[in-house]
Design a protein around this motif. Sequence first.
Motif, PDB file in Angstrom:
ATOM      1  N   LEU A   1       0.549   1.427 -10.886  1.00  0.00           N
ATOM      2  CA  LEU A   1       0.488   0.192  -9.846  1.00  0.00           C
ATOM      3  C   LEU A   1      -1.109   0.210  -9.507  1.00  0.00           C
ATOM      4  CD1 LEU A   1       1.645  -1.629  -7.920  1.00  0.00           C
ATOM      5  CD2 LEU A   1       1.907  -0.047  -6.173  1.00  0.00           C
ATOM      6  N   LYS A   2      -1.758   1.556  -9.357  1.00  0.00           N
ATOM      7  CA  LYS A   2      -2.950   1.473  -8.931  1.00  0.00           C
ATOM      8  C   LYS A   2      -4.129   1.261  -9.738  1.00  0.00           C
ATOM      9  CE  LYS A   2      -1.787   1.736  -4.538  1.00  0.00           C
ATOM     10  NZ  LYS A   2      -2.247   0.705  -3.520  1.00  0.00           N
TER      11      LYS A   2
ATOM     12  N   LEU B   1       9.076   0.824  -4.130  1.00  0.00           N
ATOM     13  CA  LEU B   1       9.978   0.844  -4.974  1.00  0.00           C
ATOM     14  C   LEU B   1      11.605   1.331  -4.471  1.00  0.00           C
ATOM     15  CD1 LEU B   1       8.094   3.154  -7.503  1.00  0.00           C
ATOM     16  CD2 LEU B   1       8.609   0.728  -7.718  1.00  0.00           C
TER      17      LEU B   1
ATOM     18  N   LYS C   1       6.546   2.494 -13.381  1.00  0.00           N
ATOM     19  CA  LYS C   1       5.911   3.764 -13.499  1.00  0.00           C
ATOM     20  C   LYS C   1       5.609   4.093 -15.012  1.00  0.00           C
ATOM     21  CE  LYS C   1       5.997   8.575 -11.791  1.00  0.00           C
ATOM     22  NZ  LYS C   1       6.786   9.514 -10.834  1.00  0.00           N
TER      23      LYS C   1
ATOM     24  N   ASN D   1       1.033  -1.095  -0.232  1.00  0.00           N
ATOM     25  CA  ASN D   1      -0.020  -0.029   0.082  1.00  0.00           C
ATOM     26  C   ASN D   1       0.989   1.477   0.097  1.00  0.00           C
ATOM     27  OD1 ASN D   1      -2.338  -1.312  -0.005  1.00  0.00           O
ATOM     28  ND2 ASN D   1      -2.346  -1.798   2.275  1.00  0.00           N
ATOM     29  N   ASN D   2       2.391   1.228   0.036  1.00  0.00           N
ATOM     30  CA  ASN D   2       3.042   2.277   0.002  1.00  0.00           C
ATOM     31  C   ASN D   2       3.789   2.060  -1.349  1.00  0.00           C
ATOM     32  OD1 ASN D   2       4.969   4.289   0.452  1.00  0.00           O
ATOM     33  ND2 ASN D   2       5.057   4.082   2.709  1.00  0.00           N
ATOM     34  N   ARG D   3       3.364   2.700  -2.301  1.00  0.00           N
ATOM     35  CA  ARG D   3       4.209   2.636  -3.723  1.00  0.00           C
ATOM     36  C   ARG D   3       5.712   3.153  -3.523  1.00  0.00           C
ATOM     37  NH1 ARG D   3       4.060   2.084  -9.097  1.00  0.00           N
ATOM     38  NH2 ARG D   3       5.453   3.270 -10.508  1.00  0.00           N
ATOM     39  N   GLN D   4       5.872   4.168  -2.835  1.00  0.00           N
ATOM     40  CA  GLN D   4       7.051   4.538  -3.060  1.00  0.00           C
ATOM     41  C   GLN D   4       8.254   3.932  -2.019  1.00  0.00           C
ATOM     42  OE1 GLN D   4       8.273   7.206  -4.790  1.00  0.00           O
ATOM     43  NE2 GLN D   4      10.156   7.068  -3.913  1.00  0.00           N
TER      44      GLN D   4
ATOM     45  N   ILE E   1       4.516  -2.988 -13.108  1.00  0.00           N
ATOM     46  CA  ILE E   1       4.127  -2.045 -12.332  1.00  0.00           C
ATOM     47  C   ILE E   1       5.041  -0.783 -12.617  1.00  0.00           C
ATOM     48  CG2 ILE E   1       2.804  -3.458 -10.563  1.00  0.00           C
ATOM     49  CD1 ILE E   1       5.524  -2.689  -8.677  1.00  0.00           C
TER      50      ILE E   1
END
Length: 263
Positions: free
Chosen positions: A223-224, A99, A218, A93-96, A216
């Motif tokens: 991703l979302k 990555l 960018k 739930n935390n893309r950053q 996924i």
Amino acid sequence: MKIAFVFWLLSSYFLFAQRSDFNDIHFKKADSVAEVHKGESLKNLPVLTHNLTAPLDTDVEKFRAIYTWISSNIENDYSSYVKIRNKRKRLVNNRQAFLEWNNNITPIVFDRLLNERKTACTGYAYLVKEMANLAGFNCDIIDGYGRTPTLLLKEDSVPNHSWNRIEINNKWYLCDATWSAGKTILEDGNPKFEPDYFDGYFFAEPELFAKNHFSINKEEIPLKDTENFTAFIEGPVIYKEAFLASIIPLSPQKMHVYIKKGI
């Protein structure tokens, strides 16, 4: 609307070229070079890369020797895969954060690969990238989801796979060294890797590749973008043997088809 999303998902892979560009090239020599250097150490990658590529004339043959060697000499480490999968779950739930962790974990995975010759998909993709770069190619790691008949996904599944794209003759090609290497089976509850090189994922047909690989990254697919992902996981299961044939299945668009009686 969903049809448009599906088209967008597939169109991102149309940017990639396909193996038929090299129908006039036989890879027997490249595969023979890889076989000659079977079992060589990973401790000096520049030397290994040189040994694999120097005897070959074309760029595609040079990369073929690198790819075949990796898929034929590295053991798939299931325990490492499980650890990475569990970490990905915690960061889903935390893309950053995901990555950043993914970028930081690859050198650690790579270090274990150099010493033990075992790795998960992240290590395979990282090794392909490193050796391809040493040989002068542009090569990237693509992170995302892999889907097989024994690896089905749900809406809340976390990213579980990594593969590569490689630029040759100003075109980008897709490959998956992990899935080319063999398979992991369970014996009495314990994972066991069975090496069995499979050629179908080397410069795979992009449209077919998109049916069991979802990026996924960018710059490709967000991703979302849940509707795209939903269409991906609802699609029919593609068996690996399909990659050896030049046939792209067009229907059904979903794995489960419901029919109402009397209509």
